[in-house]
Design an enzyme around this catalytic site. Structure first.
Site, PDB file in Angstrom:
ATOM      1  N   LYS A 157       0.833  -1.211   0.000  1.00 15.72           N
ATOM      2  CA  LYS A 157       0.000   0.000   0.000  1.00 15.72           C
ATOM      3  C   LYS A 157       0.862   1.252   0.000  1.00 15.72           C
ATOM      4  O   LYS A 157       1.882   1.300   0.686  1.00 15.72           O
ATOM      5  CB  LYS A 157      -0.900   0.024   1.246  1.00 15.72           C
ATOM      6  CG  LYS A 157      -1.957  -1.057   1.283  1.00 15.72           C
ATOM      7  CD  LYS A 157      -2.827  -0.948   2.534  1.00 15.72           C
ATOM      8  CE  LYS A 157      -3.954  -1.971   2.507  1.00 15.72           C
ATOM      9  NZ  LYS A 157      -4.767  -1.960   3.752  1.00 15.72           N
ATOM     10  N   HIS A 207     -14.853  -5.113   6.327  1.00 10.87           N
ATOM     11  CA  HIS A 207     -14.317  -3.760   6.446  1.00 10.87           C
ATOM     12  C   HIS A 207     -15.305  -2.991   7.327  1.00 10.87           C
ATOM     13  O   HIS A 207     -16.404  -2.675   6.887  1.00 10.87           O
ATOM     14  CB  HIS A 207     -14.200  -3.153   5.053  1.00 10.87           C
ATOM     15  CG  HIS A 207     -13.697  -1.752   5.025  1.00 10.87           C
ATOM     16  ND1 HIS A 207     -12.874  -1.263   4.039  1.00 10.87           N
ATOM     17  CD2 HIS A 207     -13.887  -0.724   5.860  1.00 10.87           C
ATOM     18  CE1 HIS A 207     -12.593   0.000   4.276  1.00 10.87           C
ATOM     19  NE2 HIS A 207     -13.213   0.350   5.370  1.00 10.87           N
ATOM     20  N   ASN A 289      -9.691   8.209   8.384  1.00 13.35           N
ATOM     21  CA  ASN A 289     -10.142   9.228   7.440  1.00 13.35           C
ATOM     22  C   ASN A 289     -10.497  10.478   8.229  1.00 13.35           C
ATOM     23  O   ASN A 289     -11.355  10.442   9.105  1.00 13.35           O
ATOM     24  CB  ASN A 289     -11.347   8.730   6.655  1.00 13.35           C
ATOM     25  CG  ASN A 289     -11.015   7.472   5.883  1.00 13.35           C
ATOM     26  OD1 ASN A 289      -9.944   7.368   5.285  1.00 13.35           O
ATOM     27  ND2 ASN A 289     -11.885   6.500   5.910  1.00 13.35           N
ATOM     28  N   ARG A 291     -12.153  13.234   7.829  1.00 15.10           N
ATOM     29  CA  ARG A 291     -13.167  14.060   7.170  1.00 15.10           C
ATOM     30  C   ARG A 291     -14.550  13.453   7.377  1.00 15.10           C
ATOM     31  O   ARG A 291     -14.680  12.344   7.862  1.00 15.10           O
ATOM     32  CB  ARG A 291     -12.894  14.083   5.664  1.00 15.10           C
ATOM     33  CG  ARG A 291     -12.786  12.660   5.131  1.00 15.10           C
ATOM     34  CD  ARG A 291     -12.729  12.560   3.640  1.00 15.10           C
ATOM     35  NE  ARG A 291     -12.118  11.299   3.237  1.00 15.10           N
ATOM     36  CZ  ARG A 291     -12.731  10.141   3.163  1.00 15.10           C
ATOM     37  NH1 ARG A 291     -14.009  10.049   3.452  1.00 15.10           N
ATOM     38  NH2 ARG A 291     -12.084   9.046   2.799  1.00 15.10           N
ATOM     39  N   VAL A 294     -18.880   9.887   2.881  1.00 13.83           N
ATOM     40  CA  VAL A 294     -20.064   9.729   2.028  1.00 13.83           C
ATOM     41  C   VAL A 294     -21.194   9.049   2.806  1.00 13.83           C
ATOM     42  O   VAL A 294     -22.351   9.471   2.763  1.00 13.83           O
ATOM     43  CB  VAL A 294     -19.708   8.888   0.776  1.00 13.83           C
ATOM     44  CG1 VAL A 294     -20.949   8.581  -0.044  1.00 13.83           C
ATOM     45  CG2 VAL A 294     -18.653   9.590  -0.076  1.00 13.83           C
TER      46      VAL A 294
HETATM   47  C1  MV4 Z   1      -7.032  -4.610   3.008  1.00  8.83           C
HETATM   48  C2  MV4 Z   1      -7.826  -5.765   2.864  1.00  8.83           C
HETATM   49  C3  MV4 Z   1      -7.341  -6.947   3.366  1.00  8.83           C
HETATM   50  N1  MV4 Z   1      -6.122  -6.989   3.980  1.00  8.83           N
HETATM   51  N2  MV4 Z   1      -5.832  -4.702   3.629  1.00  8.83           N
HETATM   52  C4  MV4 Z   1      -8.003  -0.936   1.746  1.00  8.83           C
HETATM   53  C5  MV4 Z   1      -8.577   0.207   1.099  1.00  8.83           C
HETATM   54  C6  MV4 Z   1      -9.982  -0.158   1.030  1.00  8.83           C
HETATM   55  N3  MV4 Z   1     -10.711   0.661   0.157  1.00  8.83           N
HETATM   56  C7  MV4 Z   1      -9.937  -1.604   0.645  1.00  8.83           C
HETATM   57  N4  MV4 Z   1      -8.890  -2.054   1.452  1.00  8.83           N
HETATM   58  C8  MV4 Z   1      -8.625  -3.295   1.898  1.00  8.83           C
HETATM   59  N5  MV4 Z   1      -7.430  -3.422   2.549  1.00  8.83           N
HETATM   60  C9  MV4 Z   1      -5.403  -5.866   4.100  1.00  8.83           C
HETATM   61  N6  MV4 Z   1      -4.213  -5.925   4.727  1.00  8.83           N
HETATM   62  C10 MV4 Z   1      -9.082  -5.642   2.250  1.00  8.83           C
HETATM   63  C11 MV4 Z   1      -9.483  -4.402   1.760  1.00  8.83           C
HETATM   64  C12 MV4 Z   1     -10.796  -4.376   1.160  1.00  8.83           C
HETATM   65  C13 MV4 Z   1     -11.041  -4.920  -0.119  1.00  8.83           C
HETATM   66  C14 MV4 Z   1     -10.017  -5.438  -0.909  1.00  8.83           C
HETATM   67  C15 MV4 Z   1     -10.290  -5.967  -2.177  1.00  8.83           C
HETATM   68  C16 MV4 Z   1     -11.593  -5.995  -2.664  1.00  8.83           C
HETATM   69  C17 MV4 Z   1     -12.625  -5.471  -1.910  1.00  8.83           C
HETATM   70  C18 MV4 Z   1     -12.357  -4.917  -0.633  1.00  8.83           C
HETATM   71  C19 MV4 Z   1     -13.404  -4.386   0.124  1.00  8.83           C
HETATM   72  C20 MV4 Z   1     -13.136  -3.842   1.356  1.00  8.83           C
HETATM   73  C21 MV4 Z   1     -11.838  -3.844   1.872  1.00  8.83           C
END
Ligand code: MV4
Length: 448
Positions: A157, A207, A289, A291, A294
């Site tokens: 990231k 999430h 975040n 802020r 949405v």
């Molecule tokens: C992750 C993750 C799993 N493991 N990080 C980070 C930004 C956010 N918009 C999505 N993120 C994620 N970070 C780790 N270490 C899973 C997500 C994630 C996600 C990833 C791929 C496809 C759909 C997702 C939906 C929510 C979160």
């Protein structure tokens, strides 16, 4: 209290902020681009000023043009909304220098949390659990060795990241070096900063984000969570509160972790702490975040608290009147984002004139939007044209209410994703609330 506020945003969120100001007796100043002369926020504000051409960099991201309007019109504060300049520490600092209150946290806190690798280290040091990983990658060979130890898949990231840029999921060791280099290059060109860090990529997780409110007197209160697992390419599609799989004792711990995170950085105003929650009820900090988000209406429904009005009051120096024990999470709220895109054609953005519009109504049905009949959607901006939010006593009723409201919604002239959202709501994984972050990508593979 402020008597006049400039809204440095467009679309539904600019309208949302103007409404809060109207209720509070605060005069509003809108800014707009040449492409937005017919936009709703321009009409609803007490005063409106064109600040430049359509492209974001020439208008809504033009800091000095916006500040100039604020000064010339005698605004005491600027609300940045979400996106655009909302998490730009240089803009918040410029406001401070010009003696205009930035409605959000202090610029130094925005900068600290905007560096995600620094945020991660800060939270780890404070005792907030973080995803297993490695801070700042400096030595690729050492990072590769570490990745092998924690096991694949891993995720690279960008430290300055946002909007999904500078992120690479790595499934196997032979792809590691290339993923680090391309993520870093992408981050360098998008954010001017190529710093990247490493985390284990957790699958089968939700999430879950916690909403916090922090006043300038040092009170920090958590307004509960939102399940934002329904995402595609970093764009959330459906959000809900509460999270079905979050058990009461785990919620309490997660809320305490969110409050601790905010207190650790002397946070003020509205903020969100993002976590991943696994099936064993472990949770891990991802990022903060700094802020308004949405999906804030979901929290407004389950708490009964208008978070935008509180952002303004807190910025004006008022103390938050609710203590943690006053916050009661009641019922169930769901939001579907309505985007002008063709979900059956690789999500191609769809522009043009809204030839027919019917907005659903009824008790606890809210449609936050800036579109109206005959409005022409300009091609320069975000595809999100509205948010449909419903609230009910329990989740089954909320799902039925959302399905009915999606059926009632009529938007003709552009493609929207409304039907896709309806199809997702009917899936067993959504109905039982077990869906995780990997659900939507899987679902879309067979969606035509
Ligand atoms: C992750 C993750 C799993 N493991 N990080 C980070 C930004 C956010 N918009 C999505 N993120 C994620 N970070 C780790 N270490 C899973 C997500 C994630 C996600 C990833 C791929 C496809 C759909 C997702 C939906 C929510 C979160």
């Amino acid at each position: 209290m402020f008597s006049k506020i400039l809204i440095a945003n467009r679309g539904e969120i600019a309208v949302r902020i103007i409404r809060a100001c109207n209720e509070m007796g605060i005069h509003t100043v809108a800014v707009y681009s040449e492409a937005d002369a017919e936009a709703l926020h321009v009409n609803l504000a007490d005063e409106s000023y064109c600040i430049g051409p359509a492209l974001l960099k020439d208008s809504y991201l033009n800091m000095t043009a916006i500040i100039d309007v604020a000064i010339a019109t005698g605004c005491q504060a600027i609300h940045p909304g979400y996106g655009l300049l909302s998490e730009n520490p240089r803009f918040a600092e410029l406001c401070e220098k010009c003696n205009i209150k930035f409605i959000g946290p202090h610029w130094s806190v925005i900068a600290k949390m905007g560096d995600k690798d620094e945020a991660r280290r800060t939270m780890k040091a404070a005792g907030v659990p973080v995803v297993p990983g490695l801070d700042e990658i400096t030595d690729i060979a050492a990072a590769k060795k570490f990745a092998a130890e924690i096991g694949y898949p891993v995720i690279v990231k960008a430290s300055a990241g946002g909007g999904g840029r500078g992120i690479r999921i790595v499934q196997k060791e032979e792809d590691f070096e290339n993923a680090v280099l391309t993520a870093s290059a992408e981050a360098k060109s998008a954010f001017g900063n190529g710093k990247v860090y490493l985390e284990k990529f957790l699958t089968d997780v939700k999430h879950v984000e916690m909403q916090i409110v922090a006043d300038e007197q040092g009170n920090v209160v958590c307004l509960g969570e939102r399940d934002c697992s329904m995402q595609r390419k970093n764009q959330k599609l459906i959000e809900e509160s509460p999270c079905v799989t979050l058990k009461p004792d785990v919620r309490k711990k997660m809320m305490e972790a969110a409050v601790l995170a905010a207190k650790t950085v002397n946070y003020t105003n509205l903020g969100t702490i993002e976590f991943l929650l696994d099936r064993q009820n472990n949770f891990y900090f991802m990022e903060m975040n700094t802020r308004l988000q949405v999906e804030h209406p979901v929290t407004e429904y389950v708490t009964g608290i208008d978070v935008v009005k509180w952002q303004i009051r807190i910025a004006a120096g008022m103390a938050f009147i609710y203590k943690q024990e006053d916050v009661r999470l009641r019922g169930c709220a769901i939001e579907c984002r309505i985007n002008s895109e063709d979900a059956r054609n690789n999500f191609r953005p769809s522009c043009g004139r809204i030839s027919l519009l019917h907005i659903p109504g009824g008790p606890w049905v809210r449609f936050d939007t800036a579109i109206y009949q005959d409005y022409r959607i300009p091609p320069y901006y975000d595809s999100m044209i509205g948010k449909l939010i419903v609230y009910a006593r329990d989740r089954t009723e909320a799902i039925r209410k959302m399905q009915a409201a999606l059926c009632e919604l009529v938007i003709e002239g552009v493609h929207t994703n409304a039907e896709l959202s309806g199809d997702i709501l009917a899936q067993p994984e959504f109905k039982d609330g077990s869906y995780c972050t990997n659900f939507l990508d899987k679902f879309l593979k067979n969606y035509h």
